[in-house]
Motif scaffolding. Structure first.
Motif, PDB file in Angstrom:
ATOM      1  N   PRO A   1       3.093  -0.644   4.374  1.00 10.39           N
ATOM      2  CA  PRO A   1       2.892  -1.954   5.003  1.00 10.39           C
ATOM      3  C   PRO A   1       1.427  -2.310   5.232  1.00 10.39           C
ATOM      4  N   ASN A   2       0.536  -1.295   5.340  1.00  7.60           N
ATOM      5  CA  ASN A   2      -0.891  -1.590   5.525  1.00  7.60           C
ATOM      6  C   ASN A   2      -1.635  -1.705   4.191  1.00  7.60           C
ATOM      7  N   CYS A   3      -0.860  -1.860   3.087  1.00  4.82           N
ATOM      8  CA  CYS A   3      -1.393  -2.050   1.738  1.00  4.82           C
ATOM      9  C   CYS A   3      -2.069  -0.799   1.173  1.00  4.82           C
ATOM     10  N   THR A   4      -1.759   0.381   1.719  1.00  7.58           N
ATOM     11  CA  THR A   4      -2.262   1.634   1.156  1.00  7.58           C
ATOM     12  C   THR A   4      -1.354   2.056   0.002  1.00  7.58           C
ATOM     13  N   VAL A   5      -1.952   2.386  -1.129  1.00 11.59           N
ATOM     14  CA  VAL A   5      -1.188   2.762  -2.321  1.00 11.59           C
ATOM     15  C   VAL A   5      -0.738   4.216  -2.198  1.00 11.59           C
TER      16      VAL A   5
ATOM     17  N   LEU B   1      -5.195  -4.273  -2.148  1.00  8.11           N
ATOM     18  CA  LEU B   1      -4.684  -2.906  -2.062  1.00  8.11           C
ATOM     19  C   LEU B   1      -5.831  -1.914  -1.918  1.00  8.11           C
ATOM     20  N   LYS B   2      -5.546  -0.761  -1.300  1.00  6.62           N
ATOM     21  CA  LYS B   2      -6.555   0.290  -1.126  1.00  6.62           C
ATOM     22  C   LYS B   2      -5.919   1.634  -1.453  1.00  6.62           C
ATOM     23  N   PRO B   3      -6.693   2.565  -2.050  1.00 10.17           N
ATOM     24  CA  PRO B   3      -6.134   3.871  -2.424  1.00 10.17           C
ATOM     25  C   PRO B   3      -5.872   4.737  -1.196  1.00 10.17           C
ATOM     26  N   HIS B   4      -4.950   5.682  -1.339  1.00 13.28           N
ATOM     27  CA  HIS B   4      -4.663   6.631  -0.264  1.00 13.28           C
ATOM     28  C   HIS B   4      -5.861   7.566  -0.097  1.00 13.28           C
ATOM     29  N   PRO B   5      -6.284   7.873   1.139  1.00 12.84           N
ATOM     30  CA  PRO B   5      -7.484   8.708   1.347  1.00 12.84           C
ATOM     31  C   PRO B   5      -7.364  10.108   0.764  1.00 12.84           C
ATOM     32  N   LYS B   6      -6.144  10.616   0.564  1.00 11.02           N
ATOM     33  CA  LYS B   6      -5.992  11.970   0.019  1.00 11.02           C
ATOM     34  C   LYS B   6      -5.654  11.963  -1.476  1.00 11.02           C
ATOM     35  N   ASN B   7      -5.749  10.803  -2.101  1.00 12.25           N
ATOM     36  CA  ASN B   7      -5.400  10.725  -3.519  1.00 12.25           C
ATOM     37  C   ASN B   7      -6.301  11.621  -4.362  1.00 12.25           C
ATOM     38  N   GLN B   8      -7.633  11.534  -4.152  1.00 13.45           N
ATOM     39  CA  GLN B   8      -8.567  12.339  -4.935  1.00 13.45           C
ATOM     40  C   GLN B   8      -8.492  13.817  -4.580  1.00 13.45           C
ATOM     41  N   GLU B   9      -7.979  14.137  -3.383  1.00 11.96           N
ATOM     42  CA  GLU B   9      -7.840  15.540  -3.007  1.00 11.96           C
ATOM     43  C   GLU B   9      -6.755  16.224  -3.822  1.00 11.96           C
ATOM     44  N   TYR B  10      -5.713  15.472  -4.184  1.00 17.49           N
ATOM     45  CA  TYR B  10      -4.582  16.064  -4.887  1.00 17.49           C
ATOM     46  C   TYR B  10      -4.588  15.789  -6.390  1.00 17.49           C
ATOM     47  N   TYR B  11      -5.228  14.710  -6.854  1.00 15.17           N
ATOM     48  CA  TYR B  11      -5.141  14.348  -8.266  1.00 15.17           C
ATOM     49  C   TYR B  11      -6.494  13.924  -8.816  1.00 15.17           C
TER      50      TYR B  11
END
Length: 485
Positions: A58-62, A20-30
């Motif tokens: 489907p691309n394993c992005t959280v 799994l990999k984190p969403h690229p905007k995760n740190q931008e919002y949280y």
């Protein structure tokens, strides 16, 4: 609040978290969860496993469960529950970003970063198409009734008034946004700076980025006014360069104004010094508070020491009572032993007298004159038999006497050895107990501990020497009968 689902579930099960990999905007919002809440969640997952599945694309992005993924990787879990979703609308990229905000309830509760709240508020406002002003309703309601600013405020956990102020922060340049996120600049001052043009924001940041976080709102306004005045003067100076004849007079006025600006700067520096002094007072008060806490801790420790002292006195009283009981018991054993020895001494004396009497009788019979024997030949055989019987009784009495004498000697020796060994054990136990108490109430360093270890090694060596002093030879029936020194 967020409306109906905009996705469909395509797969469920377990997956290796390393895929799994984190969403690229995760740190931008949280931001990450607060440390205490994060440790609490980690302890729960470590003890009970992960109950809520991680939501992924489907691309394993959280899109939901970034903190759970981080904990799973730290714990080295090989599999975690997951739900794979697929967007069902015409703009999947924006819907995924919307889902990222909508699904992260757990992190909205502990996120205090104003800029990240501001970015979430702006995205939701734009996503729902909300127009600020007299009519705040969205043009087209997404998944249900039209949304309003109140829905945005509820989504980020703030009031409508605060949400309006946070939305203003999105107009800050990135440099000032970073300062706000770090907590060095409050929302009120940041909102005022956000109302400036981007060029003035950058100018203000380059000139006063180290001082601005300590200024008040009136000082910020005054500084902005001065910056505008200085910018105006700069433009006037450029015009002076175009007109050589006015250069001298304008330069003089510029020097006067520069002097005033320096005076103003000096006043601002004085205010900055006062602010620093105030910060020092706060540090001093914090230090005094720390001292009070340490004094309270010392008082608690003193009470603990007093409790330990009372417990020690009670333990010593119990030990004294136990020693007295032991001494009384040993005295009774000793009296019994001495009584047995006295009985044996009496028996030995009695046997000795019996042996002497037998020796006398044998000697008397053997010393009879031959003529007496010749006169009574019929008694001769009887006499010989009597002498033989007396000799056997004598041998039996001597054997019993020898056994009693040897046992008495051995018993006296055992008593002597047992008394010395008992006193050694009592002395060592008493000193070890005292050492344990003193080490508990004193400040013991590494040197003292090494001394204790050296003493322990010496006691082991002495015990080895005691063992080497004697060796026991075991008899066939399992009893130890012979001591070889």
């Amino acid at each position: 609040m967020f409306g109906t689902k905009i996705y469909r579930v395509v797969m469920e099960g377990e997956i290796d978290p390393k895929q799994l990999k984190p969403h690229p905007k995760n740190q931008e919002y949280y931001s990450d969860l607060p440390e205490e809440k994060y440790r609490e969640l980690k302890r729960s997952i470590e003890a009970n496993g992960m109950r809520d599945p991680i939501k992924v694309l489907p691309n394993c992005t959280v899109v939901s469960g970034h903190q759970r993924l981080k904990i799973a990787l730290e714990l080295g879990l090989e599999a975690v529950p997951f739900v794979m979703v697929e967007m069902s609308s015409g703009d999947p990229e924006r819907d995924v970003e919307y889902l990222l905000i909508a699904e992260n309830d757990e992190r909205r509760q502990g996120d205090d970063d104003p800029m990240k709240k501001a970015r979430r508020a702006k995205f939701l406002k734009d996503y729902w198409g909300i127009r600020l002003g007299l009519n705040q309703h969205s043009r087209v309601g997404h998944d249900g009734p039209p949304k309003t600013l109140a829905d945005v405020a509820e989504a980020i956990g703030e009031s409508e008034r605060t949400t309006k102020r946070l939305l203003k922060l999105n107009e800050l340049i990135p440099e000032w946004q970073a300062v706000v996120s770090s907590g060095e600049l409050g929302v009120t001052l940041a909102e005022h700076i956000a109302s400036m043009p981007r060029e003035e924001q950058l100018e203000l940041f380059n000139r006063a980025k180290e001082k601005i976080v300590e200024m008040t709102l009136p000082e910020i306004r005054e500084l902005r006014k001065k910056l505008e005045e200085m910018e105006q003067k700069r433009k006037e100076l450029e015009k002076v360069c175009a007109n050589v004849r006015e250069v001298e007079s304008r330069a003089l006025r510029a020097e006067d104004e520069l002097h005033e600006a320096r005076k103003e700067l000096s006043r601002l520096q004085d205010r900055l010094g006062e602010a620093v002094e105030g910060a020092r007072r706060e540090e001093r008060e914090a230090a005094e508070e720390k001292i009070r806490e340490l004094e309270e801790k010392v008082a608690r420790l003193e009470k603990d020491v007093e409790d330990y002292r009372r417990a020690k006195e009670e333990a010593e009283a119990m030990a004294k009572e136990a020693r007295e009981k032991y001494e009384r018991a040993w005295q009774a054993v000793e009296e019994k032993l001495r009584g047995d020895i006295a009985d044996r001494d009496s028996r030995i004396k009695e046997l000795q007298e019996q042996v002497d009497e037998l020796n006398r009788k044998i000697a008397e019979l053997e010393s009879r004159p031959p003529e007496v024997i010749e006169k009574a030949p019929e008694d001769y055989e009887e006499l010989k038999q009597m002498i033989k019987t007396l000799k056997k009784e004598k041998e039996k009495a001597e054997s019993e006497l020898l056994a009693l004498t040897r046992e008495q000697i051995e018993q006296k020796d055992r008593y002597w050895v047992r008394d010395i060994v008992t006193r050694i054990a009592q002395d060592v136990g008493k000193h070890v107990t005292k050492l344990r108490y003193e080490m508990g109430r004193r400040s013991i360093d590494a040197v003292a501990y090494r001394d204790v270890m050296d003493c322990a090694d010496l006691l082991v060596k002495i015990a080895g020497e005691l063992r080497d002093m004697v060796s026991l030879r075991e008899r066939g029936d399992g009893d130890y009968v012979e001591i070889v020194v």
